[in-house]
Structure formats: C-alpha cells, structure tokens
Design an enzyme around this catalytic site. Sequence first.
Site, mmCIF file in Angstrom:
data_model
loop_
_atom_site.group_PDB
_atom_site.id
_atom_site.type_symbol
_atom_site.label_atom_id
_atom_site.label_comp_id
_atom_site.label_asym_id
_atom_site.label_seq_id
_atom_site.Cartn_x
_atom_site.Cartn_y
_atom_site.Cartn_z
ATOM 1 N N HIS A 150 1.492 4.680 -2.692
ATOM 2 C CA HIS A 150 1.145 5.400 -3.921
ATOM 3 C C HIS A 150 2.417 6.021 -4.484
ATOM 4 O O HIS A 150 3.073 6.798 -3.788
ATOM 5 C CB HIS A 150 0.110 6.480 -3.622
ATOM 6 N N HIS B 230 0.863 -1.187 0.000
ATOM 7 C CA HIS B 230 0.000 0.000 0.000
ATOM 8 C C HIS B 230 0.896 1.232 0.000
ATOM 9 O O HIS B 230 1.237 1.776 1.054
ATOM 10 C CB HIS B 230 -0.928 -0.028 1.225
ATOM 11 N N HIS C 26 -9.382 0.553 -1.669
ATOM 12 C CA HIS C 26 -9.365 1.312 -0.416
ATOM 13 C C HIS C 26 -10.792 1.325 0.126
ATOM 14 O O HIS C 26 -11.698 1.829 -0.538
ATOM 15 C CB HIS C 26 -8.959 2.761 -0.672
ATOM 16 N N GLU D 11 -11.490 3.413 5.487
ATOM 17 C CA GLU D 11 -10.588 4.364 6.135
ATOM 18 C C GLU D 11 -11.447 5.413 6.844
ATOM 19 O O GLU D 11 -11.204 5.764 7.988
ATOM 20 C CB GLU D 11 -9.668 5.033 5.095
ATOM 21 N N ASP E 92 1.760 4.117 2.732
ATOM 22 C CA ASP E 92 0.772 4.930 2.010
ATOM 23 C C ASP E 92 1.447 5.994 1.130
ATOM 24 O O ASP E 92 1.592 5.795 -0.071
ATOM 25 C CB ASP E 92 -0.218 5.573 2.989
ATOM 26 N N ASP E 93 1.836 7.128 1.729
ATOM 27 C CA ASP E 93 2.453 8.244 0.984
ATOM 28 C C ASP E 93 3.697 8.716 1.731
ATOM 29 O O ASP E 93 3.695 9.791 2.332
ATOM 30 C CB ASP E 93 1.455 9.401 0.867
HETATM 31 ZN ZN LIG Z 1 -3.772 4.729 0.092
#
Ligand SMILES: [Zn+2]
Length: 349
Positions: A18, A16, A200, A203, A282-283
Amino acid sequence: MDVVTALDRLPKVELHCHVEGTMRPGTVVELAGKNGVELRTSDPTELYRYSNLDTFLEIFWLVQSTLGSREDWARLAYESIVDGAAHGLVYRETFFTPARHLDAGQDLADIVAGLAEGLAAAEGETGVRAMLIADIDRAYGAAAGLAMVKRLVELREGASPGAERVIGVGLDSTELGVDPTDFAEAFELAGKVGLRRTSHQGEETPPSHIWAGLDVLGSERIDHGLSSLQDPELTRRLAGERIPLTVCPNSNVVIANAVPRLELHPYRRMREAGLLATLNTDDPALTDLDLGREYQSCMEAFGYRWEDMVAIALDGVEATWLDESDKRELRARVEREAAKLAAELDPPR
Ligand SMILES: [Zn+2]
C-alpha cells in the site's frame, strides 16, 4: 557475499504494498505541518508505534490524512519507489486507497495524476517500473466503491493524466463483518472495462470469503489468503488454476496478530500444498520492513535455501499483470542476476 546481502540485491517484484504504508516518518511530519494535521509527536522515530490492529489503523489513517494535494501524492509515490529500489525492487503493482480523501473532497483525477507523476520520476531515476491498483475501502461501503470505479472509468476514457497507470482494482481495509459480495457491482464494472481485479480476503476471515472473492468478485489474485489451507477444495482450486496469493507473513504477525511468530506462519505449508504464494511487505514503513528483509526473515523462519528464495522471486513475476513478453524478460533478468549472486555467495551454493 553473505546470503542476507544477496537476498537484498536479488531482483524482486511486489504485488501487495500500500503506497500510504510506505510513507517515511519524516515525510509524515513534514506533510502534517504543511497541511495542518496535528500529530501526537513530532519525533519521526516515535510516530509508528502501535500495539494491535486498531492502533495500527489509527496510525494508517493519520498517515493518509497528511496527503492534501496532488504534489503530496507525487512525493509519496516517488519516495516509495526510491526506497524500494534500495532493496532490490524492480517492479511493483502498488495499492492506493482513496476513499477517505474522496470523502473529504479530493478528486480522484488529482490523486491519480499525482501518484503517476511520482512513479514516473522515480522510474526515470531508478529504472523500477510501477503500476497502480485502486483499492475500494470496505469500511466506506458498496456505494462509495462503485462511485470510485465509475470515476476511474471516466478518467480512463478521458485519457486523464496518469489514468493509464491504473491497471486494476482491489478491495482492502477491515474484513470482519463485511460481506464481500456487496462489492459485486463495482467489480463487475471494473471487469467490463478491462481493469484487472484482486481483493484482500482471508486475512481475518474464513475460506468462504476467498471463494466469494474468486467467484462473485472475479478476483484474479487473492491478497493475503491466509485461511486458504483450511479448505482442501479451495486449496485444490487455487493450486490447480495457479491463482496467485500475495502473502505478507511479517505483516500478518505484526499488524493483524493473526500468527504469533513468523515461524508459525503457514507460508511454507501453503507453498508445499502447491499454492502460488508470493512474498510482499504490505505496509513496509509502518512495520519497519523492506522487501529484502521480508525475504531474509522468511528464509530463516521457514528453513529455506537460496534456490527456494529464487523460486519465490520467480513466482512473483508469474503473478504480475505484465504481458507475456514483459514477464519473460523479467524472468530472464531475475534468473541471470540470481546466478551471478549465487556465484558470489559465501559459502558457495
Ligand atoms: Zn494489504
């Protein structure tokens, strides 16, 4: 060796992440200059400042908007893997979300070719393997999502450069106010041509969205899945079928503000309930994070031991879309390296 260093070196997979969220601030500044995108600051250290999900998304979109050509995508993918490799990354299934660029007139063929070129160059240099997951952006709606999957199918059938790296489709961006079942047709098409599926869910949304992700979209994994424990029947299903959740605890605190502090994140309870909950960033560039620090901070926040962290790394391998023989090989590598690192730990374990 201290445990912080050992966790950084432990071979880890990531499911996961990006690719746009890995862009170095310095690269944003350079690409913005090259492509005529105006930034409110040219100081790379000032660039990634946000206070909530909305201001985060503004920055995410700004980062996306600096990607103007195939070479830009290649540079992004290359740097993303090189930066991951420095913190123990050995395999990644990376999201990219092209809706904004397709809407602005870029061709999916160029985006995929560029990303694949960058990944191949980084693989040659670091040995880290990486595959791609094409994410549908919920904010652009069902028709755009279906069009992207159709184009992807064309690229695969035409053996377009890099298309073989795209092994699955996903669904990301804003969750609130969007019905996941709108994307059923796009996901059905993806499944029909043998693309893997993830989405996703949960969340910011209740368990009903996770159910829809599984039963309507055919997702084999759920990204985040933060609300899973609210529904005992869902928890039983996820645990019983070993459906992987790609959890991003630090992101949930920093980006979504879904949890006020890492110590309050349900990650440990999710694993204790038998969920196959993996750890991911994630990021990472936007949250000043790397996979080593994701592991270190979670070990501390949840009171885990070294053995628990190795088990989490191995669950990551199980959750990949690698074939069984590749999984076995990777699992053996993680176990071998973990044993070596454990022998050097001070105090010893
Ligand atoms: Zn994500």
